[in-house]
Scaffold this active site. Structure first.
Site, PDB file in Angstrom:
ATOM      1  N   GLU A 189      -0.201  35.907  -4.644  1.00 29.98           N
ATOM      2  CA  GLU A 189      -1.517  35.617  -4.072  1.00 29.98           C
ATOM      3  C   GLU A 189      -2.582  36.555  -4.630  1.00 29.98           C
ATOM      4  O   GLU A 189      -2.342  37.751  -4.807  1.00 29.98           O
ATOM      5  CB  GLU A 189      -1.463  35.784  -2.540  1.00 29.98           C
ATOM      6  CG  GLU A 189      -2.797  35.572  -1.834  1.00 29.98           C
ATOM      7  CD  GLU A 189      -2.694  35.693  -0.307  1.00 29.98           C
ATOM      8  OE1 GLU A 189      -1.778  36.385   0.171  1.00 29.98           O
ATOM      9  OE2 GLU A 189      -3.527  35.093   0.376  1.00 29.98           O
ATOM     10  N   GLU A 200      -2.599  31.133  -2.652  1.00 30.34           N
ATOM     11  CA  GLU A 200      -1.255  31.683  -2.501  1.00 30.34           C
ATOM     12  C   GLU A 200      -0.147  30.659  -2.641  1.00 30.34           C
ATOM     13  O   GLU A 200       0.337  30.120  -1.663  1.00 30.34           O
ATOM     14  CB  GLU A 200      -1.115  32.475  -1.200  1.00 30.34           C
ATOM     15  CG  GLU A 200      -1.549  31.806   0.071  1.00 30.34           C
ATOM     16  CD  GLU A 200      -1.363  32.743   1.285  1.00 30.34           C
ATOM     17  OE1 GLU A 200      -0.385  33.502   1.321  1.00 30.34           O
ATOM     18  OE2 GLU A 200      -2.209  32.702   2.191  1.00 30.34           O
ATOM     19  N   HIS A 205      -8.472  33.418   8.173  1.00 26.37           N
ATOM     20  CA  HIS A 205      -8.137  32.053   7.763  1.00 26.37           C
ATOM     21  C   HIS A 205      -9.273  31.121   8.138  1.00 26.37           C
ATOM     22  O   HIS A 205      -9.381  30.697   9.269  1.00 26.37           O
ATOM     23  CB  HIS A 205      -6.869  31.556   8.478  1.00 26.37           C
ATOM     24  CG  HIS A 205      -5.623  31.904   7.747  1.00 26.37           C
ATOM     25  ND1 HIS A 205      -4.829  32.960   8.109  1.00 26.37           N
ATOM     26  CD2 HIS A 205      -5.021  31.364   6.656  1.00 26.37           C
ATOM     27  CE1 HIS A 205      -3.806  33.041   7.284  1.00 26.37           C
ATOM     28  NE2 HIS A 205      -3.894  32.087   6.389  1.00 26.37           N
ATOM     29  N   ASP A 263      -7.020  39.720   0.187  1.00 32.55           N
ATOM     30  CA  ASP A 263      -5.691  39.295   0.602  1.00 32.55           C
ATOM     31  C   ASP A 263      -4.877  39.126  -0.677  1.00 32.55           C
ATOM     32  O   ASP A 263      -5.333  38.458  -1.622  1.00 32.55           O
ATOM     33  CB  ASP A 263      -5.868  37.965   1.361  1.00 32.55           C
ATOM     34  CG  ASP A 263      -4.609  37.452   2.032  1.00 32.55           C
ATOM     35  OD1 ASP A 263      -3.539  38.037   1.830  1.00 32.55           O
ATOM     36  OD2 ASP A 263      -4.720  36.443   2.755  1.00 32.55           O
ATOM     37  N   HIS A 321      -6.523  29.831   1.566  1.00 29.88           N
ATOM     38  CA  HIS A 321      -7.523  29.703   2.632  1.00 29.88           C
ATOM     39  C   HIS A 321      -8.780  30.476   2.293  1.00 29.88           C
ATOM     40  O   HIS A 321      -8.746  31.407   1.490  1.00 29.88           O
ATOM     41  CB  HIS A 321      -6.927  30.254   3.929  1.00 29.88           C
ATOM     42  CG  HIS A 321      -6.273  31.603   3.748  1.00 29.88           C
ATOM     43  ND1 HIS A 321      -6.952  32.778   3.938  1.00 29.88           N
ATOM     44  CD2 HIS A 321      -5.025  31.952   3.333  1.00 29.88           C
ATOM     45  CE1 HIS A 321      -6.127  33.789   3.659  1.00 29.88           C
ATOM     46  NE2 HIS A 321      -4.963  33.332   3.286  1.00 29.88           N
ATOM     47  N   ASP A 367       2.977  40.793   1.571  1.00 27.23           N
ATOM     48  CA  ASP A 367       1.640  40.197   1.662  1.00 27.23           C
ATOM     49  C   ASP A 367       0.784  41.191   2.441  1.00 27.23           C
ATOM     50  O   ASP A 367       1.182  41.647   3.513  1.00 27.23           O
ATOM     51  CB  ASP A 367       1.758  38.858   2.413  1.00 27.23           C
ATOM     52  CG  ASP A 367       0.501  38.012   2.317  1.00 27.23           C
ATOM     53  OD1 ASP A 367      -0.602  38.578   2.156  1.00 27.23           O
ATOM     54  OD2 ASP A 367       0.612  36.773   2.445  1.00 27.23           O
TER      55      ASP A 367
HETATM   56 CO    CO Z   1      -3.388  34.773   2.550  1.00 28.25          CO
END
Ligand code: CO
Length: 299
Positions: A284, A194, A169, A102, A161, A91
């Site tokens: 994600e 995600e 976040h 992200d 998020h 990630d």
């Molecule tokens: Co994330």
């Protein structure tokens, strides 16, 4: 929904897109490097250096989470772990002037293709569902149904998020299951979706290993030199974004971090894991909500 028009050509969205492009490239190049016998630290260093080489800033430490671990593991400075025949989630995040992207992907050497596919398909189902006026619970339902269809469980206490300015976040949460509470999405929101799929129960717990932290307040009532130095680096270099112990230049970072934690100057992100023996896959992407759906910035 507010009437004010959102201009998706605005500079901030261009920066989100640029961050996404860099991130997609680094994700693919990083995946190429992961194979049994290669060290975690080498891969993390490669990915983080490559982000900077391509003109981005690292938004948080490369997460490398193995088998039952779903998230928040990253190598320590003297880490000796090497990849094995495992399920490996990576990630990673990039920002340009605080505007974030992200993304995450699973690299699997366990032969559980369908578990990897479950989170991939769930992410695609979520992207197909998402758009202005769509309730976040509907997105969660699409994720849950898809993973269910593969015979696995979504990890329900991890969520997608929003991505704010220097804020990794923020609202809205994008649940990984159907929920009643939630909000209707709006044009211009930038969100990371995600899904995690597992052959375990679908609830992760905190493990003892902790390598990732984040600044909580800008004053530190600590007097020893190491903690003061660590605090200075955190405020100036990492600001409000998550950082790894191995990024600190002080001599005894663990001690400094313990003290800063005691005084609630920083917060910690312990590893999150399913029961031992389980596997977790993750996928994600970051999307911008547009008039007719969503634009994926991290393809
Ligand atoms: Co994330």
């Amino acid at each position: 929904m507010a009437d004010e028009a959102v201009d998706l050509d605005d500079e901030r969205y261009e920066k989100h897109r640029e961050a996404g492009e860099i991130l997609a490239q680094v994700r693919e190049e990083t995946v190429e490097r992961i194979e049994p016998g290669v060290s975690h630290l080498e891969v993390a260093t490669y990915a983080e250096d490559r982000i900077r080489e391509l003109g981005g800033e690292v938004a948080f430490p490369l997460n490398i989470s193995i088998d039952e671990v779903a998230a928040h593991d990253t190598p320590s400075a003297d880490d000796e772990r090497v990849f094995g025949e495992e399920m490996i989630n990576i990630d990673l995040g990039v920002h340009i002037d605080g505007w974030l992207a992200d993304t995450a992907i699973t690299v699997d050497f366990t032969g559980n293709d369908d578990l990897v596919e479950a989170s991939e398909a769930a992410l695609e189902a979520a992207i197909d569902t998402i758009g202005p006026g769509v309730h976040t619970g509907e997105v969660g339902a699409a994720i849950e149904e898809t993973i269910d269809g593969y015979g696995y469980n979504p990890v329900v206490n991890l969520t997608g998020h929003g991505l704010g300015h220097y804020d990794q976040h923020c609202p809205p949460n994008i649940p990984n299951r159907a929920v009643e509470q939630g909000i209707e999405l709006e044009v211009g929101q930038v969100v990371a979706i995600e899904p995690f799929a597992t052959d375990g129960g679908g609830k992760v717990m905190e493990g003892s290993r902790t390598e990732i932290f984040v600044l909580e307040r800008e004053d530190a009532p600590v007097r020893d030199r190491t903690s003061r130095e660590a605090f200075k680096q955190i405020v100036e270099e990492f600001t409000t974004l998550p950082f790894a112990t191995r990024w600190l230049d002080v001599r005894r970072p663990e001690m400094a971090l313990r003290r800063l934690l005691q005084h609630e100057v920083i917060d910690s992100y312990p590893v999150l894991k399913e029961d031992e023996g389980c596997l977790v896959s993750q996928r994600e992407h970051t999307v911008i909500i547009t008039d007719d759906g969503a634009e994926v910035t991290t393809r």
